[in-house]
Motif scaffolding. Sequence first.
Motif, mmCIF file in Angstrom:
data_model
loop_
_atom_site.group_PDB
_atom_site.id
_atom_site.type_symbol
_atom_site.label_atom_id
_atom_site.label_comp_id
_atom_site.label_asym_id
_atom_site.label_seq_id
_atom_site.Cartn_x
_atom_site.Cartn_y
_atom_site.Cartn_z
ATOM 1 N N ASN A 3 -10.737 1.890 -20.992
ATOM 2 C CA ASN A 3 -11.189 3.272 -20.866
ATOM 3 C C ASN A 3 -10.552 3.948 -19.657
ATOM 4 O OD1 ASN A 3 -12.919 3.146 -23.097
ATOM 5 N ND2 ASN A 3 -14.579 2.296 -21.874
ATOM 6 N N ILE A 4 -10.282 5.246 -19.804
ATOM 7 C CA ILE A 4 -9.854 6.083 -18.677
ATOM 8 C C ILE A 4 -11.117 6.767 -18.170
ATOM 9 C CG2 ILE A 4 -8.382 7.987 -17.915
ATOM 10 C CD1 ILE A 4 -6.625 7.435 -20.383
ATOM 11 N N ILE A 5 -11.539 6.439 -16.953
ATOM 12 C CA ILE A 5 -12.836 6.858 -16.424
ATOM 13 C C ILE A 5 -12.637 7.748 -15.201
ATOM 14 C CG2 ILE A 5 -15.018 6.047 -15.437
ATOM 15 C CD1 ILE A 5 -14.624 3.445 -16.993
ATOM 16 N N ILE A 55 -1.370 5.491 -24.977
ATOM 17 C CA ILE A 55 -2.541 6.371 -24.993
ATOM 18 C C ILE A 55 -3.113 6.386 -26.405
ATOM 19 C CG2 ILE A 55 -3.405 8.691 -24.572
ATOM 20 C CD1 ILE A 55 -2.485 7.234 -22.065
ATOM 21 N N GLU A 56 -4.251 5.723 -26.590
ATOM 22 C CA GLU A 56 -4.835 5.602 -27.932
ATOM 23 C C GLU A 56 -5.662 6.834 -28.297
ATOM 24 O OE1 GLU A 56 -7.704 4.542 -31.029
ATOM 25 O OE2 GLU A 56 -8.182 4.969 -28.931
ATOM 26 N N LYS A 57 -6.361 7.426 -27.289
ATOM 27 C CA LYS A 57 -7.217 8.579 -27.585
ATOM 28 C C LYS A 57 -7.466 9.383 -26.323
ATOM 29 C CE LYS A 57 -9.910 10.939 -30.409
ATOM 30 N NZ LYS A 57 -9.336 11.691 -31.549
ATOM 31 N N ILE A 58 -7.397 10.716 -26.436
ATOM 32 C CA ILE A 58 -7.792 11.633 -25.363
ATOM 33 C C ILE A 58 -9.081 12.300 -25.799
ATOM 34 C CG2 ILE A 58 -7.196 13.770 -24.157
ATOM 35 C CD1 ILE A 58 -4.277 12.896 -24.220
ATOM 36 N N ARG A 74 -8.714 6.666 -23.721
ATOM 37 C CA ARG A 74 -8.579 5.220 -23.881
ATOM 38 C C ARG A 74 -7.106 4.846 -23.943
ATOM 39 N NH1 ARG A 74 -13.024 6.103 -27.455
ATOM 40 N NH2 ARG A 74 -11.619 6.214 -29.253
ATOM 41 N N ILE A 75 -6.784 3.702 -23.345
ATOM 42 C CA ILE A 75 -5.435 3.145 -23.382
ATOM 43 C C ILE A 75 -5.476 1.847 -24.166
ATOM 44 C CG2 ILE A 75 -3.515 2.200 -22.037
ATOM 45 C CD1 ILE A 75 -4.243 4.015 -19.769
ATOM 46 N N GLN A 76 -4.592 1.751 -25.155
ATOM 47 C CA GLN A 76 -4.467 0.522 -25.945
ATOM 48 C C GLN A 76 -3.395 -0.358 -25.323
ATOM 49 O OE1 GLN A 76 -6.072 -0.623 -29.008
ATOM 50 N NE2 GLN A 76 -5.055 -2.438 -28.178
ATOM 51 N N SER A 77 -3.792 -1.514 -24.795
ATOM 52 C CA SER A 77 -2.802 -2.424 -24.225
ATOM 53 C C SER A 77 -2.074 -3.129 -25.348
ATOM 54 C CB SER A 77 -3.485 -3.450 -23.305
ATOM 55 O OG SER A 77 -4.468 -4.166 -24.018
ATOM 56 N N GLY A 78 -0.771 -3.367 -25.176
ATOM 57 C CA GLY A 78 0.037 -3.975 -26.218
ATOM 58 C C GLY A 78 0.605 -5.306 -25.785
ATOM 59 N N GLY A 79 1.364 -5.931 -26.682
ATOM 60 C CA GLY A 79 1.990 -7.210 -26.372
ATOM 61 C C GLY A 79 3.107 -7.058 -25.368
ATOM 62 N N GLU A 80 3.800 -5.923 -25.406
ATOM 63 C CA GLU A 80 4.919 -5.674 -24.497
ATOM 64 C C GLU A 80 4.560 -4.519 -23.594
ATOM 65 O OE1 GLU A 80 7.601 -7.346 -24.097
ATOM 66 O OE2 GLU A 80 7.459 -8.702 -25.804
ATOM 67 N N ALA A 81 4.685 -4.702 -22.278
ATOM 68 C CA ALA A 81 4.337 -3.653 -21.324
ATOM 69 C C ALA A 81 5.244 -2.459 -21.502
ATOM 70 C CB ALA A 81 4.458 -4.192 -19.899
ATOM 71 N N GLY A 82 4.641 -1.280 -21.667
ATOM 72 C CA GLY A 82 5.393 -0.030 -21.730
ATOM 73 C C GLY A 82 6.014 0.264 -23.064
ATOM 74 N N VAL A 83 5.916 -0.645 -24.102
ATOM 75 C CA VAL A 83 6.524 -0.361 -25.396
ATOM 76 C C VAL A 83 5.666 0.622 -26.150
ATOM 77 C CG1 VAL A 83 7.232 -1.342 -27.590
ATOM 78 C CG2 VAL A 83 7.617 -2.616 -25.485
ATOM 79 N N ALA A 84 6.265 1.669 -26.707
ATOM 80 C CA ALA A 84 5.510 2.700 -27.406
ATOM 81 C C ALA A 84 5.059 2.190 -28.761
ATOM 82 C CB ALA A 84 6.369 3.942 -27.588
ATOM 83 N N ALA A 85 3.823 2.570 -29.119
ATOM 84 C CA ALA A 85 3.309 2.217 -30.442
ATOM 85 C C ALA A 85 3.499 3.382 -31.368
ATOM 86 C CB ALA A 85 1.827 1.856 -30.345
ATOM 87 N N GLU A 86 3.833 3.098 -32.633
ATOM 88 C CA GLU A 86 3.883 4.151 -33.627
ATOM 89 C C GLU A 86 2.456 4.514 -33.983
ATOM 90 O OE1 GLU A 86 7.654 1.835 -34.239
ATOM 91 O OE2 GLU A 86 5.631 1.523 -33.543
ATOM 92 N N VAL A 87 2.210 5.836 -34.098
ATOM 93 C CA VAL A 87 0.855 6.286 -34.407
ATOM 94 C C VAL A 87 0.898 7.260 -35.564
ATOM 95 C CG1 VAL A 87 -0.068 6.002 -32.078
ATOM 96 C CG2 VAL A 87 1.067 8.115 -32.703
ATOM 97 N N ALA A 88 -0.126 7.212 -36.365
ATOM 98 C CA ALA A 88 -0.306 8.194 -37.423
ATOM 99 C C ALA A 88 -1.686 8.757 -37.247
ATOM 100 C CB ALA A 88 -0.172 7.550 -38.789
ATOM 101 N N SER A 89 -1.781 10.081 -37.111
ATOM 102 C CA SER A 89 -3.038 10.747 -36.809
ATOM 103 C C SER A 89 -3.604 10.151 -35.535
ATOM 104 C CB SER A 89 -4.004 10.634 -37.976
ATOM 105 O OG SER A 89 -3.420 11.200 -39.130
ATOM 106 N N GLU A 90 -4.757 9.448 -35.625
ATOM 107 C CA GLU A 90 -5.386 8.894 -34.447
ATOM 108 C C GLU A 90 -5.394 7.373 -34.486
ATOM 109 O OE1 GLU A 90 -9.218 10.546 -34.369
ATOM 110 O OE2 GLU A 90 -8.531 12.596 -34.081
ATOM 111 N N LYS A 91 -4.641 6.762 -35.373
ATOM 112 C CA LYS A 91 -4.705 5.326 -35.591
ATOM 113 C C LYS A 91 -3.309 4.723 -35.467
ATOM 114 C CE LYS A 91 -6.713 2.011 -38.823
ATOM 115 N NZ LYS A 91 -7.368 1.864 -40.120
#
Length: 438
Positions: A3-5, A55-58, A74-91
Amino acid sequence: MNNIIVPAMGESITEGTIYKWHVKEGEAVKLGDVLLELETDKVNLEMSAEIDGVIEKILRQNGDTVQIGEVIGRIQSGGEAGVAAEVASEKSVPIDEKKVVAEEKPSAIVAGKPAEPHQANESASFLAASPSARKLARERGIELEQVQDRDTKGRIYQENVRNHSEVANDQVKRSGDGQGGTGGANPLAQAAPVPSAQEFVVASSKPMVRERMSRRRVTIAKRLVEAQRTAAMLTTFNEVDMTAILDIRKRRKQAFQEKHDVNLGFMSFFTKAVVGALKAYPLLNAEIDGEDILVKKYYDIGIAVSAKEGLVVPVVRDADRLGFAEIERQIGELAGKARSNKLSISELQGGTFTITNGGVFGSLLSTPILNTPQVGILGMHKIQLRPIAIDKDTMENRPMMYIALSYDHRIVDGSEAVRFLVAVKELLEDPESLLLEG
């Protein structure tokens, strides 16, 4: 999921306003990247990423008021630091689903026909760049797809963008000197946009230091340019014989200090004189609102203070109701807060007229810029002995100060501005009148 708090920001601060998000949903961030700026009544705070991820959700937007401890994203942590995830809509969408989603414009890939690696990398390059890299690319007019210098995972950082810019500048410069030709030119040089004059300066061999402007300096710059662009600004000048004020300060300064525990300076005299002149010429205490003029019947006088990060103008409220000691005390307290960066937002807002004193730095004459939406600002300058004709037979060396009034000619006529400044002059040269007029 992290979470971003909203963090604690000091005593008495329970909430803040999201001034600006620097990232969007789906963007990759690294530990330490700035996520957003929070604005409170006392401080501005940059919130940074505490992990590598996407950034998974603002949850809260620019301008929203948020409470200490509230989850705003919220920040979604991934397997690789800093690698961008492909997103569709909010998922999030797995890479092996043959779909790459860009920041704004999705690009579908025909099922059963895998995309070329280079094409997929170009489509996702924006998402695989850090916020600082994207910002630098925008400033230099560079398309991120053109940046070939990346890490082993295809990620782009600020250094990669800077290296690309320097290479492109060098190639364009060599081409301009006749040392290169289009036939053997590097495709990178052909694809890169023509750099501006500023970019050529960056590539120069001369020593220089690049520094980022503070938020305060950026704000000051924008407001000063806006004042000159929107107001019909004009300046008129006069001079004040400071003999009487210097005499009062010499005779009364020690007793004043002992009684009120504050120094008797020049600013209380000038503040009182300005209030007296504003009462006589109220349009200098007004502002323009569309096609209306708002004439203010209160006197909140801004006092320009030079601080480390730039000029600020805290406000002395209801100056017409204050005595000399209280004016000096408030100015001293506000100046101290300004230099220690402890001014609250409320202490900087709502002034009706401003006084600025360039004389403390040795300025003999200047044309101050309006502190919009105010329509008047008085400039004080250095006190200097000058020969003054007392009458046709007598000359004396007198302590003189040039004063300048900048005003908005849209609602203040020249004759009114001149008479206002003359009124200030006369009140200062006869300080006893300040007790009656100020």
